[in-house]
Scaffold this motif. Structure first.
Motif, short mmCIF file in Angstrom:
data_model
loop_
_atom_site.label_atom_id
_atom_site.label_comp_id
_atom_site.label_asym_id
_atom_site.label_seq_id
_atom_site.Cartn_x
_atom_site.Cartn_y
_atom_site.Cartn_z
N ASN A 285 0.77 -1.17 0.04
CA ASN A 285 0.11 0.09 0.09
C ASN A 285 0.75 1.46 0.00
OD1 ASN A 285 0.98 0.03 2.63
ND2 ASN A 285 -1.13 0.66 3.51
N THR A 286 2.08 1.17 -0.37
CA THR A 286 2.75 2.30 -0.44
C THR A 286 2.43 3.61 -1.22
OG1 THR A 286 4.78 1.01 -0.35
CG2 THR A 286 5.19 3.31 -1.02
N VAL A 289 -0.70 5.05 0.82
CA VAL A 289 -0.11 6.01 2.14
C VAL A 289 0.54 7.27 1.56
CG1 VAL A 289 1.62 6.05 3.80
CG2 VAL A 289 0.44 4.16 3.48
N SER A 294 -2.04 7.65 6.42
CA SER A 294 -2.26 6.02 6.89
C SER A 294 -3.45 5.51 6.59
CB SER A 294 -2.31 6.13 8.57
OG SER A 294 -3.22 6.76 9.11
N GLU A 295 -3.46 4.14 6.30
CA GLU A 295 -4.64 3.30 5.88
C GLU A 295 -5.72 3.39 6.98
OE1 GLU A 295 -3.90 -0.38 3.15
OE2 GLU A 295 -5.06 -1.21 4.94
#
Length: 327
Positions: A285-286, A289, A294-295
């Protein structure tokens, strides 16, 4: 609808579409849902309902008037006839988006990849499907990529869903029986490394991404990490903690799916995606983000409790009592 924050959701009666529609409404979007029969939906949810069929281009074009975003969360009825319905539906969505200047938003799947060769999925990871459904999903995403930059699009890919509203999911259809007390758990995992997405967190992520459209590329693929079950037992353990007892666990009968695949649709679909449950696959998930920070991450026990309450499997009792029971 006012174009700047107006969204059309195709598949708004489904788990993903309905959750994304609700999240967009919370973020101040005007939301319109299209369904084949809206008779019982007029007062359901914070959205305007219009009648239409995603297979009819004129219906989609009419419903999309004034929209800045079209959420394409529609699937063939009963998940049948993928080869005949999936691509015509995305073609209709792309045509409508082109006509009104909207961005197409698509929930992505894991079927685009060979799990045995893809332990980590990034935005640029080569897509190498092993099954019929995966090949169709690859072609669908290629349609969106080819339409850019004229038609902008966002694909947010995630693992298997669980959570309130996620009824067409492995969790609700295999692991735990809806509407009944949890007396047993069926675990489809054949080892560690399966990825899960808590549906409210995923829907919130869609809304956060669409709140800042200027950050998105004309064609954007983003991965939602969600819960990476590195042991194959984290979901099982969470169910047990929330239920407050050691519920027995059984393995999913993958062998029966292979035997029955030639004769029935569900075993055939299950056998095709069995490798997803055998090989580890994690989502990087780079890029997500970078876009939103933040996720969204609801604590697992809290997410599991909300899931089981909505499914009618446990009572909505105060959480401290559950904690005492599981101590």
């Amino acid at each position: 609808m006012e174009t700047t924050k107006a969204a059309l959701v195709l598949g708004a009666t489904g788990g993903v579409g309905g959750s994304v529609a609700a999240a967009l409404a919370r973020h101040g979007w005007q939301v319109r849902g299209m369904a084949r029969d809206v008779t019982s939906l007029r007062n359901k949810g914070q959205m305007e309902w219009v009648q239409g069929d995603a297979m009819q281009r004129a219906d989609v074009m009419r419903a999309a008037e004034g929209a800045a975003v079209i959420v394409h969360a529609v699937n063939p009825p009963n998940y049948m006839n993928w080869d005949k319905l999936v691509l015509p539906m995305i073609d209709n969505t792309i045509a409508a988006a082109r006509a009104v200047g909207a961005r197409v938003v698509l929930p992505g799947t894991v079927y685009n990849y060979d799990p045995a060769k893809t332990p980590v999925v990034k935005a640029g990871t080569p897509q190498n499907p092993t099954g019929r459904k995966g090949a169709i999903r690859v072609a669908l995403e290629q349609r969106l990529e080819q339409a850019a930059p004229e038609v902008q699009s966002l694909i947010l890919r995630a693992g298997d869903f669980f959570g309130p509203g996620a009824r067409s999911s492995w969790f609700a259809q295999a692991m735990v029986a809806p509407g009944k007390p949890v007396r047993r758990i069926v675990n489809p995992a054949r080892g560690g490394g399966h990825s899960w997405a808590y549906l409210p967190d995923l829907a919130e992520t869609f809304a956060l991404l669409l709140d800042r459209p200027e950050r998105l590329r004309p064609f954007e693929r983003v991965q939602f990490e969600g819960l990476y079950d590195d042991t194959g037992m984290r979901m099982v353990d969470a169910i047990r903690r929330v239920c407050g007892r050691k519920v027995p666990v059984y393995g999913f009968p993958w062998w029966a799916m292979r035997l029955l695949a030639p004769f029935a649709s569900f075993p055939r679909e299950a056998a095709e995606i069995a490798p997803v449950w055998q090989h580890p696959m994690r989502f990087d998930n780079t890029r997500l983000v970078e876009l939103i920070g933040s996720e969204p991450r609801t604590p697992l026990d809290e997410a599991m409790r909300a899931t089981l309450i909505e499914m009618g499997c446990i009572a909505d009792t105060p959480l401290p009592l559950l904690r005492q029971a599981s101590a």
